[in-house]
Motif scaffolding. Structure first.
Motif, PDB file in Angstrom:
ATOM      1  N   GLU A 110       0.801  -1.223   0.000  1.00  0.00           N
ATOM      2  CA  GLU A 110       0.000   0.000   0.000  1.00  0.00           C
ATOM      3  C   GLU A 110       0.838   1.281   0.000  1.00  0.00           C
ATOM      4  O   GLU A 110       0.354   2.342  -0.402  1.00  0.00           O
ATOM      5  N   ARG A 140      -8.469  -0.336  -4.559  1.00  0.00           N
ATOM      6  CA  ARG A 140      -8.803  -0.316  -3.131  1.00  0.00           C
ATOM      7  C   ARG A 140     -10.309  -0.378  -2.908  1.00  0.00           C
ATOM      8  O   ARG A 140     -10.787  -1.099  -2.022  1.00  0.00           O
ATOM      9  N   LYS A 191     -11.566  -3.780  -3.582  1.00  0.00           N
ATOM     10  CA  LYS A 191     -10.921  -4.792  -2.730  1.00  0.00           C
ATOM     11  C   LYS A 191     -10.431  -5.993  -3.556  1.00  0.00           C
ATOM     12  O   LYS A 191     -10.711  -7.151  -3.246  1.00  0.00           O
ATOM     13  N   LYS A 238      -6.945  -7.648  -5.825  1.00  0.00           N
ATOM     14  CA  LYS A 238      -5.489  -7.643  -5.896  1.00  0.00           C
ATOM     15  C   LYS A 238      -5.072  -7.507  -7.362  1.00  0.00           C
ATOM     16  O   LYS A 238      -5.615  -8.205  -8.226  1.00  0.00           O
ATOM     17  N   LYS A 288     -15.369  -5.907 -11.675  1.00  0.00           N
ATOM     18  CA  LYS A 288     -14.303  -5.138 -11.034  1.00  0.00           C
ATOM     19  C   LYS A 288     -13.052  -5.040 -11.918  1.00  0.00           C
ATOM     20  O   LYS A 288     -12.519  -3.951 -12.157  1.00  0.00           O
TER      21      LYS A 288
END
Length: 199
Positions: free
Chosen positions: A37, A96, A99, A101, A170
Motif C-alpha cells: 500500500e 482499493r 478490494k 489484488k 471489477k
C-alpha cells in the motif's frame, strides 16, 4: 526590481509534468507487482505534485503574451500528461474500492504504460532542440498504444472465462482505465506532433 520579467520556460514545466508522470506510473507498477500500500500512497502523492505543476503552467500561460508554440498546443499537451497521471491514481483508488489484488494482466498493461511514459518524456524533452528525436519517440508511443490494446482484449477474454460476475465487473473496470490511459497517451502524442509543426 527587475525591469523585465524572466521568460517562462514552458518546456521545463512540461518536462516536470513528465517527471511526475513517470514516477507515478513507476509507483503504480510497484503497487501492482508487490501490492504494498505504500506504493499506492506514493501514486496519490505524486499525482498531487503533478497537479501543482500543471496549475503553475496554466497560471504562467495565462500571464504570458508570447509562447514558444501555439498556446492551445501547450495547454492540450499539459492536460493530457496530467490525465495520464490521473488515471494512475484512479487505478489505485478503484483497486482499493473494489478490494481486489492487481493480477498479472494488470501488471502487463502497467508495464507497457510505464514504457510509454518513458518514451513520452523523451518526446517532450527533445521538442525544443531535437525535433526528429521527439517525433520518433512520439511514434514509438503510438505503436505501444496498439500493444496495450492487444493486451487489453486478451485480458478481457481470459476474464470472461471465469464465473464470478462480481470479479468480472471489477477487473473489467480496471482494465478499461488502463486501456484508456494508453488512448490518452496516443492523443498526447498527436498534440505533440501538431506542436512540432509550429516550432
Amino acid at each position: 526590481m527587475a525591469l523585465f520579467k524572466k521568460k517562462t520556460d514552458f518546456f521545463e514545466l512540461l518536462a516536470k509534468q513528465c517527471d511526475a508522470m513517470v514516477r507515478g506510473m513507476q509507483a503504480l507498477y510497484d503497487y501492482c507487482t508487490t501490492y504494498d500500500e505504500k506504493y499506492g500512497d506514493n501514486v496519490i502523492s505524486i499525482e498531487d505534485e503533478g497537479d501543482m505543476v500543471r496549475r503553475i503552467l496554466i497560471d504562467e500561460l495565462n500571464k504570458t503574451f508570447i509562447t514558444p508554440m501555439e498556446r492551445n498546443d501547450i495547454f492540450d499537451l499539459s492536460r493530457q500528461l496530467d490525465e495520464i497521471l490521473d488515471y494512475a491514481k484512479t487505478t489505485v483508488d478503484e483497486t482499493r474500492l473494489f478490494k481486489v489484488k492487481p493480477n498479472e494482466d494488470m501488471v502487463k498493461m502497467v508495464s507497457i504504460l510505464l514504457d510509454i511514459t518513458h518514451h513520452i518524456t523523451k518526446a517532450v524533452t527533445n521538442m525544443e532542440k531535437h525535433k526528429s528525436i521527439s517525433r520518433d519517440e512520439a511514434i514509438k508511443v503510438k505503436s505501444l498504444e496498439n500493444k496495450i490494446g492487444a493486451a487489453y482484449y486478451k485480458a478481457l477474454a481470459k476474464l470472461f472465462d471465469t464465473d464470478d460476475i462480481h470479479e468480472i465487473f471489477k477487473y473489467r473496470e480496471l482494465y478499461r482505465h488502463l486501456n484508456t490511459t494508453a488512448d490518452v497517451a496516443d492523443v498526447a502524442m498527436d498534440s505533440l506532433l501538431d506542436a512540432l509543426m509550429t516550432l
